[in-house]
Scaffold this active site. Structure first.
Site, PDB file in Angstrom:
ATOM      1  N   LYS A 143      -8.481  -0.870  -9.060  1.00 19.51           N
ATOM      2  CA  LYS A 143      -9.120  -1.484  -7.882  1.00 19.51           C
ATOM      3  C   LYS A 143     -10.287  -0.621  -7.420  1.00 19.51           C
ATOM      4  CE  LYS A 143      -8.048  -2.744  -3.064  1.00 19.51           C
ATOM      5  NZ  LYS A 143      -8.472  -1.574  -2.293  1.00 19.51           N
ATOM      6  N   THR A 187      -6.043   2.647  -6.911  1.00 16.03           N
ATOM      7  CA  THR A 187      -7.296   2.605  -6.139  1.00 16.03           C
ATOM      8  C   THR A 187      -8.221   3.703  -6.626  1.00 16.03           C
ATOM      9  OG1 THR A 187      -6.230   1.653  -4.223  1.00 16.03           O
ATOM     10  CG2 THR A 187      -8.303   2.813  -3.845  1.00 16.03           C
ATOM     11  N   HIS A 192     -13.538  -1.785  -1.132  1.00 16.02           N
ATOM     12  CA  HIS A 192     -12.591  -1.290  -0.127  1.00 16.02           C
ATOM     13  C   HIS A 192     -12.934  -1.865   1.261  1.00 16.02           C
ATOM     14  CE1 HIS A 192      -9.458   2.042  -0.188  1.00 16.02           C
ATOM     15  NE2 HIS A 192      -9.402   1.621   1.044  1.00 16.02           N
ATOM     16  N   SER A 200     -13.937  -4.579  -5.901  1.00 15.16           N
ATOM     17  CA  SER A 200     -13.700  -4.302  -4.486  1.00 15.16           C
ATOM     18  C   SER A 200     -14.568  -3.159  -4.030  1.00 15.16           C
ATOM     19  CB  SER A 200     -12.221  -3.910  -4.285  1.00 15.16           C
ATOM     20  OG  SER A 200     -11.993  -3.435  -2.976  1.00 15.16           O
ATOM     21  N   SER A 232       0.818  -1.204   0.000  1.00 14.12           N
ATOM     22  CA  SER A 232       0.000   0.000   0.000  1.00 14.12           C
ATOM     23  C   SER A 232       0.858   1.264   0.000  1.00 14.12           C
ATOM     24  CB  SER A 232      -0.879   0.001   1.253  1.00 14.12           C
ATOM     25  OG  SER A 232      -1.451   1.265   1.465  1.00 14.12           O
ATOM     26  N   GLY A 239     -14.241 -10.116   2.058  1.00 12.43           N
ATOM     27  CA  GLY A 239     -15.166 -11.128   2.548  1.00 12.43           C
ATOM     28  C   GLY A 239     -14.659 -12.557   2.498  1.00 12.43           C
ATOM     29  N   TYR A 290      -2.426   5.733  -4.514  1.00 12.86           N
ATOM     30  CA  TYR A 290      -3.435   6.796  -4.501  1.00 12.86           C
ATOM     31  C   TYR A 290      -2.851   7.968  -5.262  1.00 12.86           C
ATOM     32  CZ  TYR A 290      -5.801   4.438  -0.602  1.00 12.86           C
ATOM     33  OH  TYR A 290      -6.461   3.538   0.189  1.00 12.86           O
TER      34      TYR A 290
END
Lengths: 346, 346, 346, 346
Positions: free
Chosen positions: C234, C156, C258, C256, C106, C291, C130
């Site tokens: 993403k 993202t 997030h 996703s 990340s 999940g 980002y």
């Protein structure tokens, strides 16, 4: 404690009735799924309320089989009212008459039909019948009811054997010694319920095997040969049986699963109502019992085609609270709530 | 404590069995979703009860693969009955014979097939088989079962590897030293279950990798070459596999998800039954196990096309309660409830 | 305490992490509906298991963007690993390499990209980006990642502003003084989160307004001009955006939400996957995160068209348990469960 | 205690308001099913979020009946604000003006319209009207409101009688002696609510039977003859009534079930909105109240066709927290959350 809605009476009865009596009235068959579904099914039905209609005057009277009642809620047949209040069915009869509605007295009353009639002369009453192996005993009941001015004969169709109500078996339910199934006194001996699981038969207050499991549609004709009373059949849950009922000449149908006390996991009463009303097409009157807890439930049942509803357990809670007066309270709350629902739904 | 319904036996077993044994019998794979769905799926199925039919005489006997049983409930294969009751599978065999029904003895019995046969001569029994890498050992079992008079061979198809039952891993489940997988004694060594998660293989009571994960439909032919016993395949959940089973010449299918102990989050057994029955079109007999808790569940399974159901955990609870006698109690309750449901459903 | 399934690691982390750190990792936006839906949606998907297939040999390796990984589970980008384990992202990198899978580091790492690379040379790694208002800072990150051998750039797309995670606001979440968003050190000042509700901006560890909310699809072209790395987008949840992603030349899509930390009450990740896979028609690789709690969830995602899944919170729980070793445990359990599910589903 | 979301204000109010006041504001009719459905229905609606759109600048202002407000959330009419905060409706008016939004003052205010106007001159305000049997009193109210600069007249259509709110009956709810329904002072006497169930009429703070249950659509014409103010009708839940409202020349419709306080078990407000918007086809503005608890709920209502939403109970919680300041906090949180939702949904 303010008695604001029917649940308040339920809470009262649960608190003050002896456990064995509470359990008897509350019981459902097996897992009590159908008993609880009766209530949940009403909650699933939603209103489409209309606004700005003149609701300053509302007439909530109705007629069932030609007799006027003050609002479309009667008393369903339930057994052993002395378990709830000392005067038993006599109080029930008085409350029903005071509220100008119909009371269906059960074969399994702890007062005789004569006592019930004497307690509230002139009230509108129907008589609920089980057919016993001892047909003579059943015939006698019908003749007595007619002679006493009962105005309808309600044949219960869903009890060839008694459903399995686990708590009653656990409690070894039996009537206290000073109570009797008075209408059939002498015809049979009152017997103790055995906690055994070896037998199919847990008949309440009567000997095992006293009920006749071989009853069929043809016995409607037998009843018609005994009496001129209109016959209402109670316990119908399918369109097929509704059609058969009409063809056999009954005057009314009570859609009912016996408060969830017989076969568990059948349809909720209000759900079966729709199917029966559709099949009957207005040829006979259709009523429903099971799961009525608020005035808006009555409105839903009527909107779905019922001519009138009957309350079982809530009547018992009213009796348990204050006898005749308590039952009137219950009926009055339902009446107020029913009228208010009508107004708010437009 | 009155034993009124199967849940009472469950509560008894939960209370009195050692935790490790209770956990073993209760276990489902992973999140136990399928184990619980087996039961919930029955609850979702609703009856349409019919009234006023003559239910004074009811015949609840049936035949499975030509043998008559007293009512359509048999004993499913489960392992290690000595964990529930000292006499283990001998008690099970006696109870099944006393109630005149079929008992499917598991490969993973803690008594030998010979002991089981001697305990209840003349009883109707099938033998459940896993196929091991050591094919000779499996072949021997088949021949012994046939020689001992077992009348069916049940091949379990859903266990190429053992499902992940978390509590068994946590408990480090293993058989107590005085119990053995007696039918396979000598063929393998009994081993401890490792609480490690590094391996796929948690075979119970047998060495890792003893089961053969390469078994395919062709091995049905191999079994047919070994024995004249009818072959019943257990663990089918789809129409595609049902069709394959029929084509490979089996005589029966047990729709089953192994009590939710193998692949989690597949279909409930009763839901899969409908699909299988439709595919099979009566060419072979179809049975179902998993989730039977009341007599009305049996009636639902039959109404959906099963010829007979088998009970797994409830049989264990009966054993845990009072051995042979307890299991008879369980069967008798189911029998009474089944007969009552038939009567009330018309 | 045996660590048998991922929930065991979750329970451990909940118990041993400081509340502020646990809350940060556990947080979902608003009512956490989508966070929880991510898990519930997997439970609603049911297998149709097939039997009697040869599952003695199974190959669970796969390739993502041409690189082989040992099984289709990678590490999703999550921030601030030092909050879970002192070595932070260095441990994550080592565990991923040991298990031969892909780790997406990340932007919000508490170790520099250089430290991460040095900790596990040769491991397969992607870098998550980002885009900041300070475009130069973002460009620098991309160039550093490419130079260090990262093999993919994950943009993202769902965080123009940070979602409202109530507990973080209540806790006044901020990084402890000895931790830093090291990759961006110097570019901005680390700031305290204000518990105020007067501002939209709760950027974590960076000044408010440092993220660029004006990013559009055209910025994909900008990224392509900076680097030859494949670009994976993403945060896609609709077929329309999937189509746009393909048209703008990305190499992969991570479906996703997030982890339910951005817009609450959008679709569950696995439900959105179906729509995206259908739209993409195999033109680019599609992955999913959010999940995954069991090996069978991985199998479901693959059956619905994902090439690989990524785990977020479970990786953190593994770190919190035993750093590199704990994360390997988590991955190994998933691997074993995934293989077992494949075998049992046939 | 950080006030992060509206539930925090709810918890505060529940804790610090006198029980009788909390119960009054929280009350729903009968079983409170519709009250709770208002909230659950929002949760069932899911976003399809879009990514990579430039959301750096967002304009959340809107216009209702031509007046600009800072964001599409106004204050619904609720009674008796002094029960929540000493300054009552004066605080409400000030907060609404400070946040530049619309406040609908209730007939049942504990401040006069004159006091409300004087407290926040220049604020955008509508006046909510019940029609009483004493038509002169209602007419006077309309004329006063128009003279005071109120810019809309909101006719509540769903209260021919007051719904049955059980807790109010149990509590024997009545206004404390120092509070009055000041707008109607002199017109009627303030009366005690009787805990009796013998009457349909539990009018709050006014004599039983003061409301006129015979109001019909024609009374819209009567109102139009009294005032030039635009008329907004509140309480519409069906397409049929929406059509009637448009035909009778109203300027706006507030889809509402009175916070679930009138007919229980009708539709949730947000569900009815869809039907009304479809029927109205843009001919008049449509608003909705009931169940708004988050900024994303506002976005959902707008996405489904509402021009603006109104909040009832959350405004009361804000008042109960810190009067004017607390209500501004509530509005500011909703505003921030609404803007954030818009950004994250693309």
């Amino acid at each position: 404690m303010a008695m604001v809605c029917l649940s308040d009476f339920e809470a009262y009865a649960r608190k003050y009735l002896p456990k064995i009596a509470w359990d008897y009235f509350a019981a459902g068959a097996d897992d009590c799924t159908t008993r609880d579904e009766n209530i949940l099914a009403y909650k699933r039905i939603r209103f489409r309320p209309r606004m700005l209609r003149d609701v300053s005057v509302m007439d909530i009277r109705t007629k069932i089989l030609g007799s006027e009642i003050s609002f479309p809620v009667g008393i369903a047949p339930t057994g052993f009212h002395q378990l709830a209040w000392p005067d038993g069915e006599k109080s029930t009869a008085r409350a029903a008459r005071a509220m100008n509605t119909c009371y269906i007295a059960s074969t399994y009353s702890t007062c005789t039909l004569e006592e019930i009639s004497a307690a509230a002369p002139g009230g509108l009453r129907w008589f609920q019948l089980y057919i016993h192996r001892n047909r003579a005993a059943s015939q006698q009941l019908v003749l007595r009811a007619e002679a006493l001015g009962f105005q309808g004969l309600v044949l219960t169709a869903d009890l060839p054997y008694t459903g399995k109500r686990r708590d009653d078996v656990r409690n070894g339910f039996r009537l206290p010694p000073h109570m009797k199934v008075k209408n059939l006194e002498g015809a049979f001996e009152v017997c103790k319920m055995s906690p055994s699981f070896h037998s199919l038969h847990w008949q309440y207050g009567l000997p095992p095997n006293s009920l006749d499991p071989s009853v069929t549609w043809n016995d409607i004709y037998w009843l018609q040969s005994l009496t001129r009373l209109p016959i209402i059949i109670k316990g119908i849950l399918t369109r097929e049986d509704a059609e058969l009922a009409v063809r056999h000449g009954v005057q009314g149908i009570i859609v009912s699963n016996h408060g969830g006390r017989q076969l568990d996991e059948g349809p909720a009463a209000i759900d079966a109502l729709v199917e029966v009303v559709e099949a009957v097409q207005g040829r006979v009157e259709v009523y429903v019992d099971g799961g009525i807890r608020k005035g808006s439930d009555v409105l839903k049942a009527l909107a779905l085609g019922a001519k009138c509803v009957f309350i079982g357990r809530p009547a018992i809670w009213g009796l348990a609270y204050k006898g005749e007066e308590g039952l009137q309270d219950v009926l009055r709350i339902l009446q107020d709530e029913f009228r208010l629902s009508m107004a708010l739904a437009g």
